[in-house]
Design a protein around this motif. Structure first.
Motif, PDB file in Angstrom:
ATOM      1  N   ASN A  26       0.808  -1.224   0.000  1.00  0.00           N
ATOM      2  CA  ASN A  26       0.000   0.000   0.000  1.00  0.00           C
ATOM      3  C   ASN A  26       0.841   1.273   0.000  1.00  0.00           C
ATOM      4  O   ASN A  26       0.312   2.364  -0.203  1.00  0.00           O
ATOM      5  CB  ASN A  26      -0.963   0.015   1.188  1.00  0.00           C
ATOM      6  CG  ASN A  26      -2.179  -0.849   0.941  1.00  0.00           C
ATOM      7  OD1 ASN A  26      -2.509  -1.129  -0.204  1.00  0.00           O
ATOM      8  ND2 ASN A  26      -2.828  -1.286   2.016  1.00  0.00           N
ATOM      9  N   GLU A  29       2.626   0.416  -4.261  1.00  0.00           N
ATOM     10  CA  GLU A  29       1.738   0.288  -5.419  1.00  0.00           C
ATOM     11  C   GLU A  29       1.251   1.645  -5.940  1.00  0.00           C
ATOM     12  O   GLU A  29       1.208   1.850  -7.156  1.00  0.00           O
ATOM     13  CB  GLU A  29       0.551  -0.626  -5.094  1.00  0.00           C
ATOM     14  CG  GLU A  29       0.922  -2.107  -5.135  1.00  0.00           C
ATOM     15  CD  GLU A  29      -0.274  -3.023  -4.934  1.00  0.00           C
ATOM     16  OE1 GLU A  29      -1.377  -2.520  -4.630  1.00  0.00           O
ATOM     17  OE2 GLU A  29      -0.095  -4.250  -5.091  1.00  0.00           O
ATOM     18  N   PRO A  30       0.897   2.598  -5.051  1.00  0.00           N
ATOM     19  CA  PRO A  30       0.518   3.918  -5.577  1.00  0.00           C
ATOM     20  C   PRO A  30       1.656   4.624  -6.303  1.00  0.00           C
ATOM     21  O   PRO A  30       1.425   5.352  -7.272  1.00  0.00           O
ATOM     22  CB  PRO A  30       0.111   4.688  -4.313  1.00  0.00           C
ATOM     23  CG  PRO A  30      -0.280   3.644  -3.335  1.00  0.00           C
ATOM     24  CD  PRO A  30       0.647   2.491  -3.608  1.00  0.00           C
ATOM     25  N   TYR A  33       1.905   3.051  -9.625  1.00  0.00           N
ATOM     26  CA  TYR A  33       0.699   3.440 -10.381  1.00  0.00           C
ATOM     27  C   TYR A  33       0.873   4.801 -11.049  1.00  0.00           C
ATOM     28  O   TYR A  33       0.663   4.935 -12.253  1.00  0.00           O
ATOM     29  CB  TYR A  33      -0.501   3.461  -9.426  1.00  0.00           C
ATOM     30  CG  TYR A  33      -1.768   4.052 -10.016  1.00  0.00           C
ATOM     31  CD1 TYR A  33      -2.566   3.313 -10.884  1.00  0.00           C
ATOM     32  CD2 TYR A  33      -2.183   5.338  -9.671  1.00  0.00           C
ATOM     33  CE1 TYR A  33      -3.734   3.848 -11.409  1.00  0.00           C
ATOM     34  CE2 TYR A  33      -3.344   5.883 -10.189  1.00  0.00           C
ATOM     35  CZ  TYR A  33      -4.117   5.132 -11.061  1.00  0.00           C
ATOM     36  OH  TYR A  33      -5.278   5.662 -11.580  1.00  0.00           O
ATOM     37  N   HIS A  95      -5.166   9.599  -4.591  1.00  0.00           N
ATOM     38  CA  HIS A  95      -6.003   9.697  -3.391  1.00  0.00           C
ATOM     39  C   HIS A  95      -7.435   9.228  -3.647  1.00  0.00           C
ATOM     40  O   HIS A  95      -8.140   8.857  -2.701  1.00  0.00           O
ATOM     41  CB  HIS A  95      -5.996  11.134  -2.840  1.00  0.00           C
ATOM     42  CG  HIS A  95      -6.733  12.110  -3.679  1.00  0.00           C
ATOM     43  ND1 HIS A  95      -6.139  12.765  -4.746  1.00  0.00           N
ATOM     44  CD2 HIS A  95      -8.012  12.559  -3.630  1.00  0.00           C
ATOM     45  CE1 HIS A  95      -7.019  13.573  -5.301  1.00  0.00           C
ATOM     46  NE2 HIS A  95      -8.153  13.465  -4.661  1.00  0.00           N
ATOM     47  N   LYS A  97      -8.120   6.654  -5.892  1.00  0.00           N
ATOM     48  CA  LYS A  97      -8.001   5.196  -6.061  1.00  0.00           C
ATOM     49  C   LYS A  97      -7.723   4.502  -4.732  1.00  0.00           C
ATOM     50  O   LYS A  97      -8.226   3.400  -4.479  1.00  0.00           O
ATOM     51  CB  LYS A  97      -6.895   4.878  -7.072  1.00  0.00           C
ATOM     52  CG  LYS A  97      -6.807   3.410  -7.475  1.00  0.00           C
ATOM     53  CD  LYS A  97      -5.823   3.211  -8.614  1.00  0.00           C
ATOM     54  CE  LYS A  97      -5.662   1.732  -8.970  1.00  0.00           C
ATOM     55  NZ  LYS A  97      -6.902   1.132  -9.502  1.00  0.00           N
ATOM     56  N   TRP A  98      -6.910   5.136  -3.887  1.00  0.00           N
ATOM     57  CA  TRP A  98      -6.642   4.606  -2.553  1.00  0.00           C
ATOM     58  C   TRP A  98      -7.347   5.517  -1.541  1.00  0.00           C
ATOM     59  O   TRP A  98      -8.549   5.440  -1.392  1.00  0.00           O
ATOM     60  CB  TRP A  98      -5.134   4.526  -2.299  1.00  0.00           C
ATOM     61  CG  TRP A  98      -4.496   3.341  -2.966  1.00  0.00           C
ATOM     62  CD1 TRP A  98      -4.338   2.080  -2.453  1.00  0.00           C
ATOM     63  CD2 TRP A  98      -3.913   3.295  -4.293  1.00  0.00           C
ATOM     64  NE1 TRP A  98      -3.714   1.266  -3.360  1.00  0.00           N
ATOM     65  CE2 TRP A  98      -3.435   1.966  -4.491  1.00  0.00           C
ATOM     66  CE3 TRP A  98      -3.758   4.226  -5.311  1.00  0.00           C
ATOM     67  CZ2 TRP A  98      -2.823   1.568  -5.669  1.00  0.00           C
ATOM     68  CZ3 TRP A  98      -3.137   3.830  -6.498  1.00  0.00           C
ATOM     69  CH2 TRP A  98      -2.688   2.516  -6.677  1.00  0.00           C
ATOM     70  N   ASP A  99      -6.610   6.359  -0.857  1.00  0.00           N
ATOM     71  CA  ASP A  99      -7.206   7.344   0.044  1.00  0.00           C
ATOM     72  C   ASP A  99      -6.189   8.454   0.284  1.00  0.00           C
ATOM     73  O   ASP A  99      -5.035   8.356  -0.155  1.00  0.00           O
ATOM     74  CB  ASP A  99      -7.664   6.704   1.373  1.00  0.00           C
ATOM     75  CG  ASP A  99      -6.557   5.937   2.069  1.00  0.00           C
ATOM     76  OD1 ASP A  99      -5.453   6.510   2.252  1.00  0.00           O
ATOM     77  OD2 ASP A  99      -6.776   4.765   2.432  1.00  0.00           O
ATOM     78  N   THR A 102      -2.877   7.517   2.188  1.00  0.00           N
ATOM     79  CA  THR A 102      -1.964   6.760   1.328  1.00  0.00           C
ATOM     80  C   THR A 102      -1.254   7.686   0.355  1.00  0.00           C
ATOM     81  O   THR A 102      -0.047   7.567   0.114  1.00  0.00           O
ATOM     82  CB  THR A 102      -2.735   5.662   0.562  1.00  0.00           C
ATOM     83  OG1 THR A 102      -3.319   4.760   1.507  1.00  0.00           O
ATOM     84  CG2 THR A 102      -1.813   4.891  -0.377  1.00  0.00           C
ATOM     85  N   SER A 106       2.758   7.890   0.369  1.00  0.00           N
ATOM     86  CA  SER A 106       3.452   7.438  -0.842  1.00  0.00           C
ATOM     87  C   SER A 106       4.195   8.603  -1.493  1.00  0.00           C
ATOM     88  O   SER A 106       5.315   8.435  -1.996  1.00  0.00           O
ATOM     89  CB  SER A 106       2.454   6.826  -1.834  1.00  0.00           C
ATOM     90  OG  SER A 106       1.919   5.622  -1.332  1.00  0.00           O
TER      91      SER A 106
END
Length: 324
Positions: A26, A29-30, A33, A95, A97-99, A102, A106
Motif C-alpha cells: 500500500n 503500489e501507488p 501506479y 487519493h 483510487k486509494w485514500d 496513502t 506514498s
C-alpha cells in the motif's frame, strides 16, 4: 545525438527496470501506479538530452532523470490532494483510487527516493546535483503555496502570477536541463544558459497548460477541462480577462469566481465566454509564443553546435503546439 523519441524510449526502459513491487504494497503500489500513468516524460527526457548535448552519455544521466521524474510525480500526488482533483492523465488520482493518507505517505516516500537516486553520483557531481535539487524542490513548494494563496485573493497581479508558475513549474524544467549539463561536466556558462532556456520554456509550458485547462480537448487533455475555473484559480487567462474587461464585466467575472456550484458546467461556459470575448484567450496564446521565443534566444550564444540547438528548438516548438 539521438532523437527526442529515442530519449523517451531509453528512459521508459530504465523506469521499467527500476520498478519493483515491494512491501508494504500500500506504500509502493501507488508509486508504481502514478509513474506508469504516462505523460510525455518531458523532464527526464530533457535530462538525458542535455547530457548528450554537452558531450556526455545519456546512460550516466539516467538516475538523475529518474530522480526528476519521481520528484515531479510526488508533487502531482500532493497537488491532486490539495486540489481535490479526480483525474490525472485520464485516470483516477492516487487519493481517489486509494485514500488521502496513502497519497500523502506514498508521496513522501517518492520525495525521499528522489534524493536516494543521486547517491549513484560521486564527488563534485553529487554535490552540484543535490544543491540544485534542494533549491528547486523548495521553490516548487513556494510556488504551490503562492498558488493556494491566490485562490482567496482578489488582487493577484500578472507579475505575481508569473513568479508563481516560474517556481511551481518552470524551475524544474530548467533544473532538468541543468542536471544533464552537470552530469556531462559542461562549463558553468553552458549550465547557466541551458537552465534559462528550460526556465523560459517551462513558463511557456505552464501558460499552455492553463490555456488547455480551459480550451483543451477532454479526450486528449487527460485532466478535467475547466478544473482551474472550478477551483477559482487566478490563471493568466483570468487576470488578462479582468484587465480587458469593463468595470461591470469585472464584477460579473469576479462574481463567477466566488461561486462553487454542485454542477459547474454553466460556470465554466460563462467564464470561457469572458476569456474569448475579452481577448484574453488570444493574449494567452501570444504570451506562450513570446516565452518560447525568449527561450530560443537563450540558446543564441551557447557554446554548442547548431544541430544541437536545432534539437532544443524542435523540442520547444513541439511543446508550444501540444494539445495534451
Amino acid at each position: 545525438m539521438h532523437t527526442i523519441s529515442d530519449y523517451q524510449g531509453y528512459f521508459l526502459e530504465y523506469l521499467t527496470q527500476k520498478t519493483t513491487t515491494k512491501e508494504p504494497k500500500n506504500l509502493y503500489e501507488p508509486i508504481n501506479y502514478i509513474l506508469a500513468l504516462g505523460g510525455k516524460r518531458l523532464r527526464p527526457t530533457l535530462v538525458l538530452m542535455a547530457s548528450e548535448i554537452f558531450g556526455g552519455s545519456y546512460n550516466n544521466a539516467l538516475d538523475a532523470a529518474l530522480a526528476v521524474e519521481v520528484f515531479h510525480n510526488f508533487s502531482l500526488i500532493h497537488d491532486d490532494i490539495m486540489d481535490a482533483a479526480p483525474l490525472r492523465r485520464g485516470k483516477e488520482t492516487v487519493h481517489e483510487k486509494w485514500d488521502i493518507n496513502t497519497g500523502i505517505l506514498s508521496g513522501d516516500a517518492m520525495l525521499i527516493n528522489a534524493y536516494q537516486l543521486f547517491e549513484s553520483y560521486e564527488g563534485d557531481t553529487f554535490k552540484k546535483l543535490a544543491k540544485l535539487f534542494t533549491k528547486t524542490a523548495i521553490e516548487v513548494c513556494e510556488g504551490q503555496q503562492y498558488d493556494i494563496d491566490f485562490e482567496t485573493r482578489d488582487d493577484v497581479t500578472i507579475p505575481e502570477y508569473i513568479k508563481m508558475i516560474e517556481y511551481k513549474t518552470a524551475v524544474l524544467v530548467g533544473a532538468a536541463l541543468k542536471m544533464g549539463a552537470i552530469v556531462a561536466n559542461a562549463e558553468e556558462s553552458c549550465q547557466s544558459s541551458i537552465y534559462d532556456f528550460g526556465r523560459l520554456l517551462g513558463l511557456a509550458f505552464q501558460l499552455q497548460d492553463d490555456y488547455l485547462d480551459a480550451f483543451g480537448d477532454p479526450e486528449t487533455f487527460g485532466k478535467q477541462v475547466g478544473g482551474d475555473i472550478i477551483e477559482n484559480k487566478k490563471t493568466f487567462l483570468y487576470l488578462k480577462a479582468l484587465e480587458f474587461c469593463s468595470k461591470d464585466e469585472q464584477k460579473q467575472l469576479q462574481g463567477l469566481f466566488s461561486l462553487n456550484p454542485d454542477d459547474p458546467s454553466d460556470k465554466i461556459n460563462a467564464v470561457k465566454y469572458f476569456f474569448e470575448t475579452t481577448g484574453a484567450k488570444e493574449a494567452t496564446r501570444e504570451e506562450i509564443e513570446a516565452y518560447t521565443q525568449k527561450a530560443f534566444m537563450a540558446l543564441k550564444d551557447m557554446n554548442i553546435s547548431e544541430d544541437k540547438k536545432s534539437l532544443l528548438r524542435l523540442f520547444g516548438e513541439n511543446l508550444m503546439n501540444r494539445s495534451v
